[in-house]
Design a protein around this motif. Structure first.
Motif, short mmCIF file in Angstrom:
data_model
loop_
_atom_site.label_atom_id
_atom_site.label_comp_id
_atom_site.label_asym_id
_atom_site.label_seq_id
_atom_site.Cartn_x
_atom_site.Cartn_y
_atom_site.Cartn_z
N THR A 21 48.80 79.66 43.09
CA THR A 21 49.95 80.57 43.14
C THR A 21 49.58 81.87 43.85
OG1 THR A 21 50.82 79.63 41.09
CG2 THR A 21 51.69 81.77 41.75
N GLN A 22 48.38 82.36 43.56
CA GLN A 22 47.92 83.60 44.18
C GLN A 22 47.56 83.41 45.65
OE1 GLN A 22 45.12 86.11 41.57
NE2 GLN A 22 44.90 84.04 40.75
N SER A 23 46.82 82.34 45.94
CA SER A 23 46.20 82.22 47.26
C SER A 23 47.11 81.65 48.34
CB SER A 23 44.93 81.36 47.16
OG SER A 23 45.23 80.04 46.72
N VAL A 24 48.01 80.73 47.98
CA VAL A 24 48.82 80.08 49.01
C VAL A 24 50.32 80.16 48.76
CG1 VAL A 24 46.98 78.48 49.67
CG2 VAL A 24 48.60 77.79 47.90
N CYS A 25 50.71 80.72 47.59
CA CYS A 25 52.14 80.83 47.27
C CYS A 25 52.63 82.27 47.27
CB CYS A 25 52.43 80.19 45.91
SG CYS A 25 52.10 78.41 45.85
N GLY A 26 51.80 83.19 47.70
CA GLY A 26 52.21 84.59 47.73
C GLY A 26 52.58 85.15 46.38
N GLY A 27 52.03 84.56 45.30
CA GLY A 27 52.32 85.02 43.95
C GLY A 27 53.62 84.50 43.37
N ASP A 28 54.35 83.67 44.12
CA ASP A 28 55.65 83.16 43.69
C ASP A 28 55.47 81.81 43.00
OD1 ASP A 28 58.23 82.32 43.32
OD2 ASP A 28 58.74 82.19 45.45
N PRO A 29 55.69 81.71 41.68
CA PRO A 29 55.50 80.43 40.98
C PRO A 29 56.48 79.36 41.42
CG PRO A 29 56.57 82.02 39.54
CD PRO A 29 56.15 82.78 40.76
N ASN A 30 57.61 79.75 42.01
CA ASN A 30 58.59 78.77 42.49
C ASN A 30 58.15 78.08 43.77
OD1 ASN A 30 61.05 79.16 40.63
ND2 ASN A 30 60.54 81.26 41.21
N ALA A 31 57.11 78.60 44.43
CA ALA A 31 56.67 78.05 45.71
C ALA A 31 55.78 76.81 45.56
CB ALA A 31 55.95 79.12 46.53
N GLU A 78 38.46 76.40 44.92
CA GLU A 78 38.35 76.37 46.38
C GLU A 78 39.56 75.63 46.93
OE1 GLU A 78 33.48 76.36 46.78
OE2 GLU A 78 34.56 74.44 46.77
N VAL A 79 40.19 76.21 47.95
CA VAL A 79 41.47 75.69 48.45
C VAL A 79 41.41 75.49 49.96
CG1 VAL A 79 43.96 76.08 48.56
CG2 VAL A 79 42.64 77.00 46.63
N TRP A 80 41.87 74.31 50.41
CA TRP A 80 41.99 74.00 51.83
C TRP A 80 43.48 73.85 52.15
CZ3 TRP A 80 38.35 72.15 48.55
CH2 TRP A 80 37.01 72.23 48.93
N VAL A 81 43.94 74.50 53.18
CA VAL A 81 45.37 74.49 53.50
C VAL A 81 45.63 73.72 54.78
CG1 VAL A 81 47.41 75.91 53.93
CG2 VAL A 81 45.63 76.75 52.38
N ASP A 82 46.54 72.77 54.72
CA ASP A 82 46.99 72.00 55.88
C ASP A 82 48.50 71.93 55.83
OD1 ASP A 82 44.43 70.84 57.18
OD2 ASP A 82 44.16 70.37 55.05
N GLY A 83 49.14 72.92 56.44
CA GLY A 83 50.59 72.99 56.41
C GLY A 83 51.09 73.21 55.00
N LYS A 84 51.95 72.29 54.53
CA LYS A 84 52.52 72.40 53.19
C LYS A 84 51.68 71.70 52.13
CE LYS A 84 56.32 74.73 54.07
NZ LYS A 84 56.58 76.06 53.45
N VAL A 85 50.49 71.24 52.50
CA VAL A 85 49.60 70.58 51.54
C VAL A 85 48.36 71.45 51.34
CG1 VAL A 85 48.13 68.58 51.11
CG2 VAL A 85 50.40 68.26 52.08
N ALA A 86 48.01 71.68 50.10
CA ALA A 86 46.80 72.41 49.75
C ALA A 86 45.89 71.48 48.95
CB ALA A 86 47.12 73.66 48.95
N SER A 87 44.70 71.22 49.48
CA SER A 87 43.69 70.46 48.73
C SER A 87 42.84 71.46 47.95
CB SER A 87 42.81 69.66 49.69
OG SER A 87 43.59 68.78 50.49
N PHE A 88 42.32 71.04 46.80
CA PHE A 88 41.55 71.99 46.01
C PHE A 88 40.59 71.29 45.07
CE2 PHE A 88 45.21 70.98 43.43
CZ PHE A 88 44.75 70.99 42.13
N ARG A 89 39.60 72.05 44.62
CA ARG A 89 38.73 71.65 43.54
C ARG A 89 38.32 72.91 42.78
NH1 ARG A 89 32.66 70.29 45.97
NH2 ARG A 89 32.25 72.36 46.82
N ALA A 90 37.76 72.74 41.58
CA ALA A 90 37.33 73.89 40.79
C ALA A 90 35.94 73.65 40.26
CB ALA A 90 38.31 74.15 39.64
N GLY A 135 41.84 67.53 44.14
CA GLY A 135 43.13 68.13 43.88
C GLY A 135 44.02 68.15 45.12
N ARG A 136 45.32 67.94 44.90
CA ARG A 136 46.31 67.99 45.96
C ARG A 136 47.55 68.69 45.44
NH1 ARG A 136 50.82 65.51 48.24
NH2 ARG A 136 50.75 65.20 50.52
N ALA A 137 47.95 69.74 46.13
CA ALA A 137 49.17 70.45 45.79
C ALA A 137 50.11 70.43 46.98
CB ALA A 137 48.87 71.90 45.38
N LYS A 138 51.40 70.39 46.71
CA LYS A 138 52.41 70.46 47.76
C LYS A 138 53.19 71.74 47.58
CE LYS A 138 55.92 67.69 50.13
NZ LYS A 138 56.71 66.44 50.13
#
Length: 285
Positions: A224-234, A255-267, A280-283
């Motif tokens: 939410t912080q890193s790729v959604c601009g702080g907006d939980p609705n994003a 750790e977050v990898w951004v590819d367009g509207k897909v964010a891959s991640f691990r912790a 991890g995969r977020a859209k």
């Protein structure tokens, strides 16, 4: 007692009607770990009733059917099961207070073989109680370590999301508190593994561990912080594998990898350099 495939696939879940308040929404955010800095107004939006917002991962504690696998007639050895994967699709972020209905079903069972365990896939939908609107769909994989070899199907198995091999675009550190699990459990998961030292020791841990879904919430907040601009609705969806437990008090690095509207991640648990969430995969909306 072994797993009876047909019986478990038809397990009779009752609808769960869940009334939650702003207090519950704030308590969930506090359990994830927000609010440790009284001057951080970004986090204050989720832990203070003025203009309150819900974290995007709030649906994980709404309409929960409880520890149904502890019922001995499931045929599952509940002592030896672990939460393997968690998915969430947010159709519309729930309001900070309201009433929802949770509907759960067993979506699939995979027999990995004798000595290799079984996978139980469940799905829960969360609906607004007044309108019937679908708010969220949650999927979960439970690894039943002692229950393979019952003669069930050997697939299909959920596909693993591969992380990029390049350097991450974002890295977000989040320090958990030693009392984190004691706060998070107040949102509904009262498993003593997360509170009682003797229970944790009997399970092979040096001390009580943090709930996997609390770590999941931390990763959701990092996204939410890193790729959604702080907006939980994003944040539209969030899928991940649990790979290792977290001890309250450790620092979680997402750790977050951004590819367009897909964010891959691990912790990772920084102090032990151990991956705790993987694949991890977020859209994003």
């Amino acid at each position: 007692m072994a797993i009876n495939y047909d019986k478990l696939m038809a397990w009779p879940f009752e609808d769960v009607r869940h009334r939650y308040t702003q207090r519950d929404t704030m308590l969930y955010a506090l359990g994830v770990g927000l609010g440790t800095d009284p001057l951080n107004e970004t986090e204050l939006r989720f832990v203070y009733e003025k203009n309150l917002l819900a974290l995007p991962t709030l649906p994980v504690v709404l309409g929960y059917p409880g520890m149904w696998m502890k019922d001995p007639t499931t045929g599952i050895d509940a002592v030896r099961l672990v939460h393997g994967e968690q998915g969430l699709v947010i159709h519309r972020l729930p309001a900070p207070e309201g009433e929802v209905i949770g509907r759960t079903k067993v979506a699939g069972i995979v027999d990995k073989g004798t000595g290799k365990g079984a996978l139980v896939y469940t799905e829960r939908t969360v609906h607004d109680a007044a309108s019937g609107e679908l708010l969220a769909t949650l999927t979960s994989t439970t690894f039943c370590r002692a229950d393979g070899g019952f003669g069930g199907p050997t697939g299909p198995v959920k596909t693993v999301h591969e992380l990029p091999t390049r350097a991450a675009n974002h890295s977000v550190d989040f320090a958990t508190q030693p009392r984190a699990a004691l706060i998070y459990r107040l949102s509904g998961d009262y498993n003593p593994l997360h509170a009682e030292p003797a229970v944790a020791s009997a399970a092979g841990f040096e001390r009580p561990i943090l709930h996997g879904l609390a770590t999941y919430g931390i990763a959701g907040w990092a996204l939410t912080q890193s790729v959604c601009g702080g907006d939980p609705n994003a944040l539209q969806s969030l899928d991940v594998r649990f790979s290792s437990p977290v001890y309250p008090g450790e620092t979680i690095r997402t750790e977050v990898w951004v590819d367009g509207k897909v964010a891959s991640f691990r912790a990772l648990a920084v102090e032990r350099n151990v991956v705790v969430l993987n694949n991890g995969r977020a859209k994003l909306r």
